[in-house]
Each structure stands twice: as structure tokens, then as C-alpha cells.
Motif scaffolding. Structure first.
Motif, short mmCIF file in Angstrom:
data_model
loop_
_atom_site.label_atom_id
_atom_site.label_comp_id
_atom_site.label_asym_id
_atom_site.label_seq_id
_atom_site.Cartn_x
_atom_site.Cartn_y
_atom_site.Cartn_z
N UNK A 102 10.79 -1.41 -12.23
CA UNK A 102 10.28 -0.85 -10.98
C UNK A 102 10.33 -1.91 -9.90
N UNK A 103 11.20 -1.73 -8.95
CA UNK A 103 11.27 -2.63 -7.80
C UNK A 103 10.29 -2.21 -6.72
N UNK A 104 9.88 -3.17 -5.92
CA UNK A 104 8.93 -2.90 -4.83
C UNK A 104 9.63 -3.04 -3.49
N UNK A 105 9.55 -1.98 -2.71
CA UNK A 105 10.11 -1.98 -1.36
C UNK A 105 8.93 -1.90 -0.38
N UNK A 106 8.30 -3.05 -0.17
CA UNK A 106 7.11 -3.11 0.67
C UNK A 106 5.87 -3.35 -0.18
N UNK A 107 5.57 -4.61 -0.49
CA UNK A 107 4.41 -4.91 -1.32
C UNK A 107 3.13 -4.69 -0.52
N UNK A 128 3.91 -6.94 2.33
CA UNK A 128 5.03 -6.19 2.89
C UNK A 128 6.38 -6.74 2.49
N UNK A 129 6.46 -7.45 1.38
CA UNK A 129 7.72 -8.04 0.96
C UNK A 129 8.58 -7.02 0.19
N UNK A 130 9.88 -7.29 0.14
CA UNK A 130 10.83 -6.40 -0.50
C UNK A 130 11.55 -7.16 -1.60
N UNK A 131 11.48 -6.65 -2.82
CA UNK A 131 12.23 -7.26 -3.92
C UNK A 131 13.73 -7.23 -3.64
N UNK A 182 11.00 3.96 4.10
CA UNK A 182 11.33 4.59 5.37
C UNK A 182 11.77 3.58 6.42
N UNK A 183 11.71 2.29 6.07
CA UNK A 183 12.30 1.26 6.92
C UNK A 183 13.80 1.47 7.09
N UNK A 184 14.39 2.33 6.28
CA UNK A 184 15.82 2.61 6.41
C UNK A 184 16.14 3.26 7.76
N UNK A 185 15.14 3.80 8.43
CA UNK A 185 15.33 4.37 9.76
C UNK A 185 15.39 3.30 10.84
N UNK A 205 17.39 -3.44 2.89
CA UNK A 205 17.14 -2.43 1.85
C UNK A 205 18.36 -2.16 0.98
N UNK A 206 19.33 -3.05 1.04
CA UNK A 206 20.53 -2.88 0.21
C UNK A 206 20.14 -2.81 -1.26
N UNK A 207 20.66 -1.81 -1.94
CA UNK A 207 20.32 -1.57 -3.33
C UNK A 207 19.42 -0.39 -3.52
#
Length: 483
Positions: free
Chosen positions: A238-243, A247-250, A275-278, A286-288
Motif C-alpha cells: 500500500x503506497x501513500x499519496x499524501x501522508x 503530505x508526503x508522497x511515496x 486528486x492532486x492529479x488535477x 504522481x507518476x506511478x
């Protein structure tokens, strides 16, 4: 032949529809007034002692005027997340326009668990928009759910069942030593999902993070190898996209590579960060994400849809269906009529009774559009970076982590105070900010130090609110330390 009792049959409909319309317009005006003044006054007000008394139920019927008066009494006593200086946790701030969608949904009173009707078609359109947003394949399935906690349970159930070839639906895990992996900074909902799925929270390995607060992939690889050597069966990452802390991204792309190499399910907790992809600012980071087997996120956080509305996307829709589908005779499908429209949403999740959450999501995206919503996300990141600069410029404030996305963690410092005393002082500062109605940040711990944690997922927040926050922290700190 008509029964002579028919004219006197009781219903719950109003006897006077014109009077009811006037009543509802009055309540609508009160709701609009609440949202119109969302940027004014106190951020949070402690509920008065008599609030529970006013809402106590004695089983008797009360007049509409009395009921509506009590509803209006409640309006000032929310969490405060509609205010621009609500800066704690990760709460969305909502929008007035969602009132229209909520009224339409309430009038339809649709159960979106199944059957062939318009509400389910709307939900399918929202899911398809999400699929395209994240570049998921056409095989993708999904559901609108209450939030990322429920979405995580659904995604990880599909992961568990796929690993056990779906025999677990009848026979359980049968002593299988399934283990999964996530960051030590991951949200608690992942461990709760392990608990609720019968795996046990100890089966979730908490991988340490780097100094940048992202999962240490070297430690992850070592733990996977160790578990295999010990006779365990790794089945997911399970990766974290916004801790939640910072607020960190794996490193999602590397985690996807490891998942492919090790033949593991790759789940991403993207509660707010996905939703940071917007945002043009965040999208490259957010690659991956597009490689996830399942993705959980919330519309009610950084998209500002009114509570509650989350989402689960599953890349392999057939596996998703196999993990939940179970149609007893009373839910038999049909090629035509109201029982048509298979597969039904209940075949992709645990709930047959489901509200029409998708309508407010659809209305929100349709009215504001992707570009504007993305700009507001970008602005929140710029505001967090600005707050970090204010902190670094203040001699009595200390930045505890670099600002990664929309979260800024810092503390007030004073010479001569121990770490324990500084922790207590910063906690008291946050409490006073809340009690005085000035702002509502939260707290967390960074390397054992209590931090004032400012999260900005609020379309109403202004840069001037952050200037005020810093001034008020220094004022309160001075008051608390004066002898």
C-alpha cells in the motif's frame, strides 16, 4: 370497489404542500445564510451544555416550527471546516452549490445498491470520469463510498481474495500467513482494514521512512525477502499519496515496479493526494499512480464536495466482481424492467442500501470543471509553502519538516525550555487558537516533537489568514509564557 377507509389513511406527506414549500424555503434561506457567512466570525464554537437537551427524543411528535427552530439552533456548532481558518486534520470545506444536488437526491430518495434506474447511471458516469482521470484501463470498476476507509476495505478485500483464488469468500484465510506492507506514515485505515478482513493488524508490516518521510524501498525489499524466508505469503503493498502527518508522497513508480517483480497487489491510499492529479504543480509527482491495482480517495477532501463521498477504483473489474458478487433469489437480475442493469453496485461492495452520493460529485465537477478545481489545489500548495516561509522568517518559530504539499508542520520555540515543556506549550497554543475561535490547526508529533500541524485543503483560505495565524500564535505564546 373503494374502501371507505381510504380517504382517512395516514401518510407522512404534508397536509398542506404550499405551507410545506414555504417552510422549506425558510430552511433553505437559513442554510444559505450559514454558508454565505462561512468566512466570518469564530472558526469553532464549543457546543453549549444544553444542545443535547434540545435534541433529546421523548418519542412525542412536535410541531414543524419547533423542529425547524431546533435545526437552526444547531447550525453554529459544526466542526468549523467551512471557515477559511479551519486548518486541522484533512477536512474539506464544502460548497453552497452542493445544496442543490443534495435536495435533488433527497427528493429522489434513490437506493443505489441495485436495480435499473437513473441514479446508478450517474454513478457509472462519475466512475468513468475517475477512470479516465487516472489513466486506468476500460476493465476498471469502482464505487462511490462513504470515504477512503471503506474504499480501502473494498480494495484490500479484492487483493486478499485474488491472492487466495477467491476461496477465502467461503473458507476464510485458513491459516494462510498473508502479509502486506505500507509506510510507517500510512493512514490507520489500512491497519483497520487488515483487522476487519481477518488478517490481523500485525500482518501489516510498517516499513520505516526516509528523512523525506517516504517509504524506504530498500527496507521494503528486505522485509519482503525476510517474510518469504520465514514462510509468510506477501500479497500487497500500500503506497501513500499524501501522508497525514506531512503530505508526503511515496515513490509510487518504484513501488509499482516492486509489486510487479514480486507479483504483489499494488494499492494506493490517495485520500486527499490523489486528486492532486488535477494540479499542474503536483501531477508530475504522481507518476506511478496510474499503475495501481486499486486506488482509494475522497471527493470530500481536496475536491470540496460536501460530506460524505469517497471512491474506490479497481483495475481488474472482473476480480472486483468475483470478490463481492452474490445474488440471492430476491435480487435476481433480469434482461428488462427494473431488475435489469447488471451488474449492480452491490456486486462490487458490501452495501445494498446506498445513498445517491454520486449526484453531488457529478454536479460539483460539472459546474466547476477540472481546470478550476486543479487551480484551487495548486493555490493551497502555494499557501502552505508561503506559511513555511513565514515560519522560517520568524525567530521564535521552527519548521519541523519541509513543506511537501499542503501541510506545514512547525512549532513555537523559546530558549531555556525543555522539549517536554515546548511540547506542552505548543499543545496549549493550539488549544487556545481553537477556544478563542481564531483558527483550528491540529497537532502531531515529528521525531518526538509536538508540532502545530497546518493542513490547507480549503478553497476559502486566503494568504492573509496565514499572516494572521502566525501573529496570533506569537500573541498567545507570549500570554502563556508571561509570569
Amino acid at each position: 370497489m373503494t374502501s371507505d377507509k381510504e380517504p382517512h389513511q395516514e401518510t407522512l406527506d404534508p397536509a398542506d404542500w404550499e405551507a410545506f414549500s414555504t417552510r422549506l424555503h425558510s430552511m433553505l434561506d437559513a442554510a444559505i445564510g450559514k454558508m454565505r457567512t462561512a468566512s466570518e466570525g469564530r472558526v469553532w464554537t464549543e457546543p453549549p451544555e444544553d444542545l443535547r437537551t434540545k435534541f433529546s427524543l421523548d418519542g412525542a411528535a412536535h410541531s414543524p416550527d419547533e423542529v425547524d427552530s431546533t435545526l437552526r439552533y444547531l447550525l453554529p456548532y459544526g466542526a468549523g471546516n467551512t471557515h477559511p481558518r479551519f486548518l486541522g486534520w484533512v477536512h474539506g470545506s464544502g460548497t453552497p452549490a452542493n445544496l442543490a444536488a443534495d435536495m435533488a437526491a433527497a427528493a429522489m430518495n434513490a437506493n443505489t445498491g441495485g436495480r435499473n434506474h437513473g441514479a446508478i447511471q450517474v454513478e457509472r458516469e462519475v466512475i468513468d470520469w475517475c477512470r479516465r482521470l487516472y489513466s486506468f484501463p476500460e476493465t476498471t470498476s469502482g464505487l462511490i463510498v462513504s470515504g477512503t476507509s471503506m474504499a480501502t476495505i473494498i480494495g484490500l478485500k479484492v487483493a486478499r481474495d485474488s491472492q487466495l483464488e477467491f476461496e477465502s469468500r467461503k473458507s476464510g484465510v485458513c491459516g494462510q500467513k498473508l502479509v502486506g506492507y505500507t509506510s510507517s506514515e500510512a493512514h490507520a485505515c489500512i491497519a483497520r482494514a487488515f483487522d476487519m478482513l481477518g488478517l490481523g493488524s500485525d500482518a501489516l508490516r510498517r516499513i520505516p521512512v526516509t528523512p523525506d518521510h517516504i517509504m524506504d524501498v530498500s527496507a521494503l525489499k528486505e522485509m519482503i525477502a525476510k517474510d518469504r524466508a520465514d514462510g509468510c505469503t506477501p500479497f500487497m503493498i500500500a503506497g501513500t499519496c499524501g501522508s497525514v502527518n506531512a503530505g508526503t508522497i511515496d515513490d509510487l513508480d518504484t513501488l509499482a515496479d516492486i509489486s510487479d517483480t514480486e507479483d504483489l497487489w499494488f494499492h494506493v491510499d490517495g485520500a486527499f493526494g490523489a486528486l492532486g492529479i488535477l494540479s499542474d504543480r503536483l501531477r508530475p509527482r504522481l507518476k506511478g499512480l496510474e499503475r495501481a491495482d486499486s486506488l482509494a480517495f475522497d471527493f470530500h477532501k481536496w475536491l470540496h464536495v460536501n460530506y460524505d463521498a469517497g471512491c474506490i477504483l479497481v483495475r481488474d473489474g472482473e476480480a472486483h466482481l468475483r470478490s463481492f458478487s452474490d445474488r440471492p433469489d430476491y435480487l435476481k437480475s433480469s434482461e428488462r424492467g427494473l431488475a435489469a442493469g447488471s451488474p449492480w453496485p452491490v456486486e462490487f461492495g458490501p452495501e445494498l442500501s446506498r445513498g445517491f452520493r454520486a449526484l453531488k460529485v457529478w454536479a460539483h465537477i460539472a459546474e466547476h470543471g477540472e481546470e478550476k478545481l486543479g487551480r484551487l489545489i495548486t493555490r493551497n500548495c502555494e499557501q502552505a509553502a508561503y506559511l513555511g516561509e513565514l515560519v522560517q522568517a520568524a525567530p521564535d518559530l521552527e519548521l519541523l519538516l519541509p513543506v511537501s504539499m499542503q501541510i506545514c508542520c512547525f512549532r513555537y520555540v523559546r530558549d531555556g525550555l525543555s522539549d517536554e515543556a515546548l511540547n506542552k506549550l505548543n499543545e496549549d497554543i493550539v488549544i487556545q487558537l481553537q477556544l478563542q475561535g481564531v483558527a483550528a490547526p491540529s497537532t502531531t508529533r515529528i521525531s518526538g516533537r509536538l508540532a502545530i500541524r497546518v493542513n490547507i485543503t480549503n478553497h476559502r483560505t486566503r494568504f492573509s489568514d496565514l499572516d494572521l495565524l502566525v501573529r496570533e500564535i506569537e500573541r498567545i505564546a507570549a500570554d502563556l509564557t508571561s509570569d
